[in-house]
Design an enzyme around this catalytic site. Structure first.
Site, PDB file in Angstrom:
ATOM      1  N   ASP A  89       0.953  -1.282  -0.074  1.00  0.00           N
ATOM      2  CA  ASP A  89      -0.222  -0.053  -0.083  1.00  0.00           C
ATOM      3  C   ASP A  89       0.934   1.231  -0.051  1.00  0.00           C
ATOM      4  O   ASP A  89       2.008   1.318   0.489  1.00  0.00           O
ATOM      5  CB  ASP A  89      -0.878  -0.084   1.329  1.00  0.00           C
ATOM      6  CG  ASP A  89      -0.199   0.004   2.597  1.00  0.00           C
ATOM      7  OD1 ASP A  89       0.571  -0.591   2.721  1.00  0.00           O
ATOM      8  OD2 ASP A  89      -0.772   0.791   3.270  1.00  0.00           O
ATOM      9  N   ASP A 120       8.857   3.862  -1.157  1.00  0.00           N
ATOM     10  CA  ASP A 120       8.149   3.367   0.064  1.00  0.00           C
ATOM     11  C   ASP A 120       6.677   2.714  -0.297  1.00  0.00           C
ATOM     12  O   ASP A 120       5.836   3.388  -0.423  1.00  0.00           O
ATOM     13  CB  ASP A 120       7.753   4.689   1.033  1.00  0.00           C
ATOM     14  CG  ASP A 120       7.080   4.256   2.378  1.00  0.00           C
ATOM     15  OD1 ASP A 120       7.083   3.001   2.776  1.00  0.00           O
ATOM     16  OD2 ASP A 120       6.773   5.273   3.110  1.00  0.00           O
ATOM     17  N   GLU A 153       0.003  -0.766   6.040  1.00  0.00           N
ATOM     18  CA  GLU A 153       1.123  -0.264   6.642  1.00  0.00           C
ATOM     19  C   GLU A 153       0.819   1.210   6.821  1.00  0.00           C
ATOM     20  O   GLU A 153       1.138   1.904   7.985  1.00  0.00           O
ATOM     21  CB  GLU A 153       2.609  -0.274   6.211  1.00  0.00           C
ATOM     22  CG  GLU A 153       3.611  -0.214   7.111  1.00  0.00           C
ATOM     23  CD  GLU A 153       4.023   1.225   7.303  1.00  0.00           C
ATOM     24  OE1 GLU A 153       4.805   1.305   8.360  1.00  0.00           O
ATOM     25  OE2 GLU A 153       3.772   1.893   6.361  1.00  0.00           O
ATOM     26  N   ASP A 180      12.126  -1.150   4.307  1.00  0.00           N
ATOM     27  CA  ASP A 180      11.311  -0.082   4.369  1.00  0.00           C
ATOM     28  C   ASP A 180      11.816   0.899   5.301  1.00  0.00           C
ATOM     29  O   ASP A 180      11.101   1.970   5.876  1.00  0.00           O
ATOM     30  CB  ASP A 180       9.948  -0.779   5.202  1.00  0.00           C
ATOM     31  CG  ASP A 180       9.015   0.217   4.977  1.00  0.00           C
ATOM     32  OD1 ASP A 180       8.792   1.187   3.924  1.00  0.00           O
ATOM     33  OD2 ASP A 180       7.745   0.220   5.672  1.00  0.00           O
ATOM     34  N   THR A 316     -15.771  37.582   9.374  1.00  0.00           N
ATOM     35  CA  THR A 316     -15.676  37.585  10.881  1.00  0.00           C
ATOM     36  C   THR A 316     -16.383  36.550  11.540  1.00  0.00           C
ATOM     37  O   THR A 316     -17.546  36.918  11.425  1.00  0.00           O
ATOM     38  CB  THR A 316     -15.866  39.249  11.074  1.00  0.00           C
ATOM     39  OG1 THR A 316     -17.414  39.472  10.835  1.00  0.00           O
ATOM     40  CG2 THR A 316     -15.164  40.239  10.682  1.00  0.00           C
ATOM     41  N   HIS A 428       6.242   9.947   0.956  1.00  0.00           N
ATOM     42  CA  HIS A 428       5.036  10.721   1.397  1.00  0.00           C
ATOM     43  C   HIS A 428       5.039  11.880   0.839  1.00  0.00           C
ATOM     44  O   HIS A 428       3.823  12.591   1.337  1.00  0.00           O
ATOM     45  CB  HIS A 428       4.939  10.759   2.883  1.00  0.00           C
ATOM     46  CG  HIS A 428       4.948   9.394   3.582  1.00  0.00           C
ATOM     47  ND1 HIS A 428       4.484   9.318   4.867  1.00  0.00           N
ATOM     48  CD2 HIS A 428       5.323   8.164   3.526  1.00  0.00           C
ATOM     49  CE1 HIS A 428       4.505   8.110   5.204  1.00  0.00           C
ATOM     50  NE2 HIS A 428       5.022   7.222   4.347  1.00  0.00           N
TER      51      HIS A 428
HETATM   52  N1  BES Z   1       8.638   3.116   5.569  1.00  0.00           N
HETATM   53  C1  BES Z   1       7.877   4.209   6.571  1.00  0.00           C
HETATM   54  C2  BES Z   1       8.824   4.352   7.890  1.00  0.00           C
HETATM   55  C3  BES Z   1      10.175   4.887   7.521  1.00  0.00           C
HETATM   56  C4  BES Z   1      10.302   6.008   6.944  1.00  0.00           C
HETATM   57  C5  BES Z   1      11.104   4.455   8.477  1.00  0.00           C
HETATM   58  C6  BES Z   1      11.644   6.387   6.875  1.00  0.00           C
HETATM   59  C7  BES Z   1      12.539   4.799   8.326  1.00  0.00           C
HETATM   60  C8  BES Z   1      12.628   5.909   7.707  1.00  0.00           C
HETATM   61  C9  BES Z   1       6.727   3.612   6.888  1.00  0.00           C
HETATM   62  O1  BES Z   1       5.754   3.394   5.360  1.00  0.00           O
HETATM   63  C10 BES Z   1       5.710   5.000   7.364  1.00  0.00           C
HETATM   64  O2  BES Z   1       5.610   5.854   6.575  1.00  0.00           O
HETATM   65  N2  BES Z   1       5.337   4.659   8.610  1.00  0.00           N
HETATM   66  C11 BES Z   1       4.335   5.550   9.275  1.00  0.00           C
HETATM   67  C12 BES Z   1       3.734   4.971  10.413  1.00  0.00           C
HETATM   68  C13 BES Z   1       2.509   4.482  10.300  1.00  0.00           C
HETATM   69  C14 BES Z   1       1.826   4.035  11.566  1.00  0.00           C
HETATM   70  C15 BES Z   1       1.502   5.535   9.319  1.00  0.00           C
HETATM   71  C16 BES Z   1       5.363   6.774   9.994  1.00  0.00           C
HETATM   72  O3  BES Z   1       6.512   6.722  10.122  1.00  0.00           O
HETATM   73  O4  BES Z   1       4.753   7.978   9.872  1.00  0.00           O
HETATM   74 MN    MN Z   2       6.829   2.088   4.353  1.00  0.00          MN
HETATM   75 MN    MN Z   3       5.325   5.365   4.545  1.00  0.00          MN
END
Ligand code: BES
Ligand code: MN
Ligand code: MN
Length: 459
Positions: A89, A120, A153, A180, A316, A428
């Protein structure tokens, strides 16, 4: 084995890339139910590729949310079993207008693949499928392997926890392997030895029972947006940049002098960092380096804020409500639920008169540390040394992968996090990308982990 794998990758590199690009064309956004058909199609795509690569017992396991793809190759009861984890995802792609090319139409530019999920985690997860294919085709798979690729995830893995609890026997393994996270640089390989945990809350402030004329009532009635901004800013001390919630740091374990030294030796150029982000200064907890602030220390950040008039021009109005989404990144020994409760109690206690506060909890996750004095880490370090010609540096990541703590707790196995992305891959964000170098180097390094791990385990 190393040379054959390299040759196999060279002969098949265009097909590997095309297959990844086909997967990137499917918008498997888990946060938005409008994409659930695409999420399902991506699961099927992963299952088909695993099957072609030579995995057995492929199953698309339904859950209360998105399906989990499972597949395995069991060659012998006398060799170790690697459990590969990844996620198919992706994060939502908006704001679309900030992308230079459409997020679900991958393009190769400057030796990088640009698309949502390229790093990612579709690109990084797919390295494992292709590494497995390479070992199968070359008849050099040294151990058993199980794949578990999930589709939730990015929304907190809420159905994966129950899944692993239910299938502990099927998932029985000696180590979890995942990609990841990121590494320091293309000539500075690193292994991720820690993840931060997460406590995510949403606060709603309610003032008067309806939006009011800000002239008629303003000055006499509490304004929820004024209150919210004041309450939020009081959560961080302006001098020390510490979080002011009582008890917040109670369980935090300070890193050892040894780890502090190791961090100080990580190549890091503050000017490059600032230039990349177009900021003239960083801002974080006093007494810690930037790398420490962004990986070994807990944080509190507002992720979104809502309230009042958002349209064109001026209106306002004294709004009835305001809300904010707030995340706290946690470090070893802090507990997500405890911190969320500490937050809620304190936040309610600082509300001014005339304001009611509701706090709701979203998903959380626990922090993780991976020891370095174990065969799992050593095998990974040897694999990097083989392909990069250098010892990898250990480094903690600032991000979170909630399921990793459960692998240890439920399955009793350590996780080895071999990230091949870079922090600048814009995960992201708009224009997410993944270097071709990183994709192929990952495929080349993973089989060497299997080899070294199997050998070290036997000794
Ligand atoms: N792959 C990321 C986590 C990550 C990014 C670890 C960069 C180390 C370095 C993962 O897909 C992610 O985005 N995790 C989320 C948490 C989740 C609960 C939405 C995060 O870290 O915000
Ligand atoms: Mn990830
Ligand atoms: Mn992520």
């Amino acid at each position: 084995m190393k040379e054959q794998i390299k040759e196999y990758i060279e002969q098949n590199k265009d097909r590997f890339l095309n297959e990844l690009m086909d997967m990137l064309r499917i918008p498997s956004v888990s946060a938005d139910p409008a994409f659930s058909g695409d999420v399902q199609r991506t699961a099927e795509y992963v299952a088909e590729r695993l099957k072609e690569a030579g995995a057995d017992n492929i199953e698309i396991c339904p859950t209360d949310g998105n399906p989990i793809v499972y597949g395995e190759k069991i060659i012998s009861p006398f060799v170790p079993t690697v459990l590969v984890y990844g996620h198919y995802d992706v994060q939502p792609a908006d704001p679309y207008e900030l992308w230079d090319s459409p997020p679900f139409e991958p393009v190769i530019k400057d030796e990088k693949i640009y698309a949502r999920g390229s790093c990612d985690d579709k690109g990084q997860m797919y390295m494992h499928v292709k590494a497995f294919e390479s070992m199968m085709k070359l008849d050099s798979l040294p151990c058993n392997v199980k794949f578990m690729i999930e589709g939730e995830e990015e929304v907190g893995s809420v159905n994966l926890g129950p899944f692993i609890k239910k299938h502990t026997e099927r998932l029985k393994s000696d180590v979890v392997l995942l990609s990841d996270t990121s590494m320091i640089g293309n000539d500075t390989p690193s292994i991720t030895v820690g993840l931060r945990g997460l406590a995510y809350v949403e606060v709603e402030l309610i003032g008067p029972n309806r939006d009011l004329h800000s002239g008629t009532y303003g000055g006499a009635v509490a304004n929820p947006i004024n209150a919210l901004s004041q309450m939020i800013s009081s959560l961080i001390d302006p001098k020390t940049r510490k979080i002011t919630i009582p008890g917040f740091y109670d369980d935090v374990i300070e890193i050892s002098a040894e780890e502090k030294k190791a961090i100080s030796e990580i190549p890091f150029d503050i000017n490059v960092y600032k230039k990349d982000l177009n900021i003239d200064s960083t801002l974080g907890e006093v007494g810690y380096s930037v790398i420490e602030q962004a990986s070994t220390r807990p944080t509190l950040d507002v992720n979104g804020i809502k309230g009042g008039y958002q349209g064109e021009g001026a209106k306002t109005v004294l709004p009835s409500k305001a809300s904010a989404k707030i995340s706290m990144r946690l470090v070893p020994n802090q507990k997500s639920e405890k911190i969320a409760n500490l937050f809620a109690d304190y936040f309610k206690s600082i509300a001014p008169a005339g304001i009611k506060v509701n706090v709701t909890f979203h998903h959380g996750g626990e922090p993780v540390v991976v020891p370095m004095d174990c065969v799992e880490y050593q095998a990974a370090a040897m694999a990097y040394e083989d392909t990069f010609g250098k010892k990898p540096l250990p480094m903690r990541a600032g991000g979170s992968i909630p399921i990793v703590a459960l692998f240890e707790e439920v399955l009793g196995v350590k996780s080895i996090m071999m990230g091949f992305g870079l922090d600048t891959d814009a995960i992201h964000s708009p224009n997410e990308n993944f270097g071709l170098f990183n994709f192929y180097r990952g495929i080349e390094t993973i089989p060497l982990f299997y080899k070294h791990y199997t050998e070290l385990k036997k000794i």
